[in-house]
Motif scaffolding. Structure first.
Motif: not given
Length: 161
Positions: A122-126, A128-137, A141-147, A149-152
């Motif tokens: 379920l987390f893997g499928a979520l 992959r949805l567009p915009g979920v990463g930005r919504l989480g930041r 819910l997600t650390a800014a460092e991890s974002a 560390a993994e630039p798009e």
């Protein structure tokens, strides 16, 4: 014809009654055998005692001290074995009491593993949805460092032909 009850007559299968001389000879033979056995036992005991004395005379003092401590060591070993047996019995009773719990865990673990796998899917499928990463930041819910560390990956401009 002769009378079957007369002494001295030999019939096939008839029992022979031993005479007093036969009994005396058998008793004398038994006495001789007993005296021989007793003599051999006495000789063996004397030989063993002689060897034990020789060994005791040649025994160094440290070995004699170890030999003197041997009964205490055996007593301690016996008590340790008794304690070990008591501990094994307690462990056996405890495991017998815990056996139903182990059976319940065996039935429950596959279900928990399936739920964990479903949650990961379920987390893997979520993700992959567009915009979920930005919504989480934005929601924290997600650390800014991890974002960071993994630039798009950057999009390449399309060529127009």
């Amino acid at each position: 014809m002769t009378d079957p009850g007369q002494p001295g007559e030999k019939r096939p299968g008839a029992r022979r009654v031993p005479t007093p001389a036969d009994v005396l000879a058998a008793a004398q033979s038994a006495v001789d055998a007993a005296q021989t056995a007793a003599g051999q036992a006495l000789e063996a005991a004397q030989l063993t005692a002689g060897q034990a004395f020789d060994a005791a005379v040649r025994l160094p003092p440290a070995s004699a001290q170890l030999a003197a401590q041997l009964p205490d060591v055996l007593e301690n070993l016996s008590s340790a074995i008794d304690r070990l047996n008591a501990t094994i019995d307690r462990l056996d009773r405890t495991l017998a009491l815990a056996d139903p719990a182990f059976a319940a865990y065996d039935r429950l673990l596959p279900r928990l593993e399936a739920m964990i796998a479903l949650g990961e899917d379920l987390f893997g499928a979520l993700a992959r949805l567009p915009g979920v990463g930005r919504l989480g930041r934005m929601a924290g819910l997600t650390a800014a460092e991890s974002a960071e560390a993994e630039p798009e990956p950057k999009k390449r401009p399309r060529r127009r032909s």
